[in-house]
Design a protein around this motif. Sequence first.
Motif, PDB file in Angstrom:
ATOM      1  N   VAL A  61      90.704 -17.379 121.539  1.00 58.88           N
ATOM      2  CA  VAL A  61      90.946 -16.174 122.333  1.00 58.88           C
ATOM      3  C   VAL A  61      92.264 -16.378 123.058  1.00 58.88           C
ATOM      4  O   VAL A  61      92.405 -17.290 123.871  1.00 58.88           O
ATOM      5  N   ILE A  62      93.238 -15.535 122.756  1.00 58.21           N
ATOM      6  CA  ILE A  62      94.560 -15.621 123.378  1.00 58.21           C
ATOM      7  C   ILE A  62      94.573 -14.826 124.686  1.00 58.21           C
ATOM      8  O   ILE A  62      95.184 -15.226 125.661  1.00 58.21           O
ATOM      9  N   GLU A  63      93.875 -13.695 124.673  1.00 60.13           N
ATOM     10  CA  GLU A  63      93.852 -12.827 125.857  1.00 60.13           C
ATOM     11  C   GLU A  63      92.556 -12.033 125.866  1.00 60.13           C
ATOM     12  O   GLU A  63      92.078 -11.598 124.829  1.00 60.13           O
ATOM     13  N   SER A  64      91.999 -11.867 127.022  1.00 58.00           N
ATOM     14  CA  SER A  64      90.836 -11.005 127.218  1.00 58.00           C
ATOM     15  C   SER A  64      91.004 -10.352 128.585  1.00 58.00           C
ATOM     16  O   SER A  64      90.976 -11.036 129.606  1.00 58.00           O
ATOM     17  N   THR A  65      91.202  -9.040 128.583  1.00 60.46           N
ATOM     18  CA  THR A  65      91.528  -8.320 129.804  1.00 60.46           C
ATOM     19  C   THR A  65      90.655  -7.084 129.936  1.00 60.46           C
ATOM     20  O   THR A  65      90.453  -6.363 128.967  1.00 60.46           O
ATOM     21  N   ASN A  78      87.418  -0.704 129.870  1.00 62.38           N
ATOM     22  CA  ASN A  78      87.709  -1.168 128.516  1.00 62.38           C
ATOM     23  C   ASN A  78      87.978  -2.666 128.555  1.00 62.38           C
ATOM     24  O   ASN A  78      88.558  -3.166 129.517  1.00 62.38           O
ATOM     25  N   ILE A  79      87.572  -3.340 127.512  1.00 59.24           N
ATOM     26  CA  ILE A  79      87.867  -4.762 127.377  1.00 59.24           C
ATOM     27  C   ILE A  79      88.784  -4.922 126.168  1.00 59.24           C
ATOM     28  O   ILE A  79      88.447  -4.531 125.056  1.00 59.24           O
ATOM     29  N   PHE A  80      89.960  -5.481 126.411  1.00 58.80           N
ATOM     30  CA  PHE A  80      90.945  -5.746 125.366  1.00 58.80           C
ATOM     31  C   PHE A  80      90.889  -7.230 125.042  1.00 58.80           C
ATOM     32  O   PHE A  80      90.934  -8.069 125.945  1.00 58.80           O
ATOM     33  N   ASP A 109      87.103  -2.359 123.331  1.00 60.12           N
ATOM     34  CA  ASP A 109      85.773  -1.760 123.378  1.00 60.12           C
ATOM     35  C   ASP A 109      85.402  -1.537 124.834  1.00 60.12           C
ATOM     36  O   ASP A 109      85.887  -2.227 125.730  1.00 60.12           O
ATOM     37  N   THR A 110      84.520  -0.571 125.067  1.00 61.53           N
ATOM     38  CA  THR A 110      84.092  -0.267 126.432  1.00 61.53           C
ATOM     39  C   THR A 110      83.032  -1.247 126.922  1.00 61.53           C
ATOM     40  O   THR A 110      82.710  -1.258 128.102  1.00 61.53           O
ATOM     41  N   GLN A 111      82.483  -2.043 126.017  1.00 67.23           N
ATOM     42  CA  GLN A 111      81.474  -3.013 126.429  1.00 67.23           C
ATOM     43  C   GLN A 111      81.947  -4.409 126.041  1.00 67.23           C
ATOM     44  O   GLN A 111      83.057  -4.779 126.357  1.00 67.23           O
ATOM     45  N   ASP A 112      81.112  -5.150 125.338  1.00 68.05           N
ATOM     46  CA  ASP A 112      81.460  -6.544 125.026  1.00 68.05           C
ATOM     47  C   ASP A 112      81.871  -6.760 123.570  1.00 68.05           C
ATOM     48  O   ASP A 112      81.920  -7.879 123.110  1.00 68.05           O
ATOM     49  N   LYS A 113      82.194  -5.703 122.849  1.00 65.57           N
ATOM     50  CA  LYS A 113      82.450  -5.833 121.415  1.00 65.57           C
ATOM     51  C   LYS A 113      83.929  -5.960 121.056  1.00 65.57           C
ATOM     52  O   LYS A 113      84.282  -6.002 119.893  1.00 65.57           O
ATOM     53  N   GLY A 114      84.830  -6.014 122.041  1.00 66.66           N
ATOM     54  CA  GLY A 114      86.265  -6.109 121.754  1.00 66.66           C
ATOM     55  C   GLY A 114      86.625  -7.323 120.935  1.00 66.66           C
ATOM     56  O   GLY A 114      87.358  -7.229 119.961  1.00 66.66           O
TER      57      GLY A 114
END
Length: 121
Positions: A61-65, A78-80, A109-114
């Motif tokens: 995972v490089i980025e999670s925002t 949103n989760i990017f 995704d708006t939940q945890d599926k990004g």
Amino acid sequence: MEAKEMNIFEKMLNITNEIANVTVGEGKSSYKAVGEADILKAVTELEFTYRVSSYPANREVIESTMYTTTNNYGEKNNIFSRIKTTYRFVNIDKPDEYIETITFAEGIDTQDKGSGKAIKL
């Protein structure tokens, strides 16, 4: 030359040359845009033919925002996610012979599926 006698570079060259011919539909209704399922099917068949196995050897995972957008209906979270994946292509006939390539993918995704959308094969 028979696939069992080829090295990994020869096998990948043949797969690449054949995958370039994948199209959607048949006859007059065929076109150059290709869907994900069409590519996966073609790749799987060619890997079987040329005796190559591919898999994600490493993911990072490089980025999670998380960020919030607002529209007329209210706020939306949103989760990017940006994922780095190393794919390995192995010569089944000589397993110590392989090629690796690094790819990057994003998912929102708006939940945890990004992150799941980013790593979808």
